[in-house]
Enzyme design. Structure first.
Site, PDB file in Angstrom:
ATOM      1  N   GLY A   9       0.849  -1.203   0.000  1.00  0.00           N
ATOM      2  CA  GLY A   9       0.000   0.000   0.000  1.00  0.00           C
ATOM      3  C   GLY A   9       0.876   1.241   0.000  1.00  0.00           C
ATOM      4  O   GLY A   9       0.545   2.243   0.631  1.00  0.00           O
ATOM      5  N   GLY A  12      -0.298   5.070  -1.114  1.00  0.00           N
ATOM      6  CA  GLY A  12      -1.294   5.829  -0.362  1.00  0.00           C
ATOM      7  C   GLY A  12      -0.663   7.000   0.381  1.00  0.00           C
ATOM      8  O   GLY A  12       0.551   7.243   0.299  1.00  0.00           O
ATOM      9  N   GLN A  13      -1.508   7.697   1.147  1.00  0.00           N
ATOM     10  CA  GLN A  13      -1.062   8.909   1.844  1.00  0.00           C
ATOM     11  C   GLN A  13       0.095   8.625   2.796  1.00  0.00           C
ATOM     12  O   GLN A  13       1.107   9.310   2.786  1.00  0.00           O
ATOM     13  CB  GLN A  13      -2.246   9.503   2.629  1.00  0.00           C
ATOM     14  N   LEU A  14      -0.044   7.588   3.607  1.00  0.00           N
ATOM     15  CA  LEU A  14       1.010   7.262   4.571  1.00  0.00           C
ATOM     16  C   LEU A  14       2.176   6.545   3.889  1.00  0.00           C
ATOM     17  O   LEU A  14       3.351   6.857   4.141  1.00  0.00           O
ATOM     18  CB  LEU A  14       0.419   6.372   5.678  1.00  0.00           C
ATOM     19  N   ASP A  35       2.190  -1.810  -4.389  1.00  0.00           N
ATOM     20  CA  ASP A  35       0.836  -1.261  -4.378  1.00  0.00           C
ATOM     21  C   ASP A  35       0.082  -1.860  -5.555  1.00  0.00           C
ATOM     22  O   ASP A  35       0.706  -2.335  -6.510  1.00  0.00           O
ATOM     23  CB  ASP A  35       0.882   0.270  -4.520  1.00  0.00           C
ATOM     24  N   ARG A  37      -1.640  -0.027  -7.449  1.00  0.00           N
ATOM     25  CA  ARG A  37      -1.448   0.983  -8.503  1.00  0.00           C
ATOM     26  C   ARG A  37       0.034   1.263  -8.674  1.00  0.00           C
ATOM     27  O   ARG A  37       0.783   1.234  -7.700  1.00  0.00           O
ATOM     28  CB  ARG A  37      -2.050   2.334  -8.082  1.00  0.00           C
ATOM     29  N   ASP A  50      -1.483  -6.898  -5.768  1.00  0.00           N
ATOM     30  CA  ASP A  50      -2.823  -6.858  -5.170  1.00  0.00           C
ATOM     31  C   ASP A  50      -2.736  -7.789  -3.960  1.00  0.00           C
ATOM     32  O   ASP A  50      -2.572  -9.006  -4.123  1.00  0.00           O
ATOM     33  CB  ASP A  50      -3.844  -7.373  -6.198  1.00  0.00           C
ATOM     34  N   ILE A  51      -2.846  -7.243  -2.759  1.00  0.00           N
ATOM     35  CA  ILE A  51      -2.632  -8.063  -1.556  1.00  0.00           C
ATOM     36  C   ILE A  51      -3.685  -9.163  -1.430  1.00  0.00           C
ATOM     37  O   ILE A  51      -3.494 -10.139  -0.697  1.00  0.00           O
ATOM     38  CB  ILE A  51      -2.543  -7.175  -0.282  1.00  0.00           C
ATOM     39  N   TYR A 141     -15.469   0.302   7.863  1.00  0.00           N
ATOM     40  CA  TYR A 141     -14.040   0.540   8.112  1.00  0.00           C
ATOM     41  C   TYR A 141     -13.708   0.301   9.592  1.00  0.00           C
ATOM     42  O   TYR A 141     -12.763  -0.424   9.924  1.00  0.00           O
ATOM     43  CB  TYR A 141     -13.725   1.971   7.703  1.00  0.00           C
TER      44      TYR A 141
HETATM   45  C1  AKB Z   1     -10.512   8.097   7.775  1.00  0.00           C
HETATM   46  O1  AKB Z   1     -10.968   9.244   7.900  1.00  0.00           O
HETATM   47  O2  AKB Z   1     -11.156   7.135   7.360  1.00  0.00           O
HETATM   48  C2  AKB Z   1      -9.081   7.857   8.229  1.00  0.00           C
HETATM   49  C3  AKB Z   1      -9.004   7.412   9.648  1.00  0.00           C
HETATM   50  C4  AKB Z   1      -9.317   8.355  10.741  1.00  0.00           C
HETATM   51  O3  AKB Z   1      -8.683   6.300   9.897  1.00  0.00           O
HETATM   52  N1  AKB Z   1      -8.299   9.044   8.039  1.00  0.00           N
END
Ligand code: AKB
Length: 316
Positions: A9, A12-14, A35, A37, A50-51, A141
């Site tokens: 990954g 991504g942002q991190l 990643d 992508r 692709d994990i 999530y």
């Molecule tokens: C999100 O907003 O989904 C993430 C998080 C707080 O895990 N940045």
């Protein structure tokens, strides 16, 4: 022992920023970015992965033989609500593949997996949320992050997998954009302040959420991964507090540099997600166990974000 690090990954942002920090520590050739992508601007070793493709992941593990894996690939809160099945599959099966690889291959010594403040829910105390309390997430999530935390602890207890984790608040940085989260407004707002002088926020003005500036988040991640295993007493995931502020307060911080900046509010489905999350976090357990300390407050972060983004826009 020579370390070899795999980042899953990485686009991504991190991941974008973590790969750079890890390469500064271990050397470019020892850190494999991967990643689904292809990254836009990444130098150094990269493998498309692709994990969810367990066989391809197995081949990568056997050829690169990582001693550490940072598994960052996930759907964030907003995107997972729009595609719950994929959110569950990617966030859970991806983690299972990594934990099983660490269980089955002795050369993998350590795993890092990010959790989130999304593990908390409507019956969690919202102020100064403690490390251990009611956790009843109501987003896909959050449900995957809570289940993932339980699995991490289980793999540590049952199989001795040295897995470490932080419950990130929203992450704010100028080098990369977030994708699909509820806290994303706190990055977009700086870009729009500089580009157009205006921003329409998808959360209301009083929505307090915990956030962390990327240098602090990166340092926390690396400090946790580098501390002696005996200091890591929480094997689910550590609270990380960061800075708590509302859209109204970040606007005021930006207006100190850009007085004409204007904000308006059009809350969408992410308001309900934000309202189920903590407003501030107690991270004293991380402080006591491995010496965590925050460096950036809202004003210091805002000045640094605006300085760096101004330079970026001037040179692009
Ligand atoms: C999100 O907003 O989904 C993430 C998080 C707080 O895990 N940045």
């Amino acid at each position: 022992m020579k370390e070899r690090v795999l980042v899953i990954g990485s686009a991504g942002q991190l991941g974008t920023e973590l790969v750079t920090s890890l390469r500064d520590i271990y050397g470019e050739s020892e850190v494999m970015a991967s990643d689904i992508r292809n990254p836009e601007n990444m130098n150094g070793p990269f493998t498309q992965l692709d994990i969810l493709d367990k066989a391809a992941f197995g081949r990568l593990i056997q050829s690169f033989k990582p001693t550490q894996i940072y598994h960052l690939a996930a759907l964030l809160s907003g995107t997972a609500e729009k595609n719950p099945k994929l959110g569950w599959t990617l966030n859970m099966d991806g983690l299972f593949h990594v934990l099983d690889a660490a269980k089955e291959n002795d050369f993998i010594k350590k795993v890092y997996w990010p959790s989130s403040i999304a593990v908390f829910g409507s019956n969690t105390p919202r102020q100064n949320t403690p490390q251990n309390c009611v956790m009843d997430p109501n987003t896909i999530y959050g449900i995957t992050k809570l289940a993932g935390e339980r699995y991490c602890e289980y793999y540590f207890e049952k199989y001795g997998v040295d897995v470490r984790s932080l419950r990130y608040p929203g992450l704010i940085g100028y080098k990369s954009m977030p994708g699909g989260g509820t806290t994303d407004y706190a990055v977009s707002i700086y870009h729009e302040a500089l580009k157009t002088g205006k921003y329409t926020c998808f959360l209301n003005e009083y929505t307090y959420l915990p956030m962390a500036y990327m240098p602090d988040a990166l340092r926390a991640t690396l400090e946790l991964m580098h501390t002696d295993a005996s200091n890591v007493k929480v094997r689910s995931s550590y609270n990380l507090a960061g800075i708590s502020f509302s859209p109204k307060e970040i606007t005021a911080a930006i207006q100190q540099t850009l007085p004409d900046f204007e904000i308006s509010y059009e809350p969408d489905f992410r308001q309900a997600i934000a309202d189920s999350w903590p407003q501030s976090i107690d991270d004293s357990v991380a402080m006591n166990d491995w010496g965590w300390n925050l460096e950036y407050d809202l004003n210091k972060m805002s000045v640094d974000m605006l300085d760096n983004l101004t330079q970026m826009y001037q040179t692009s």
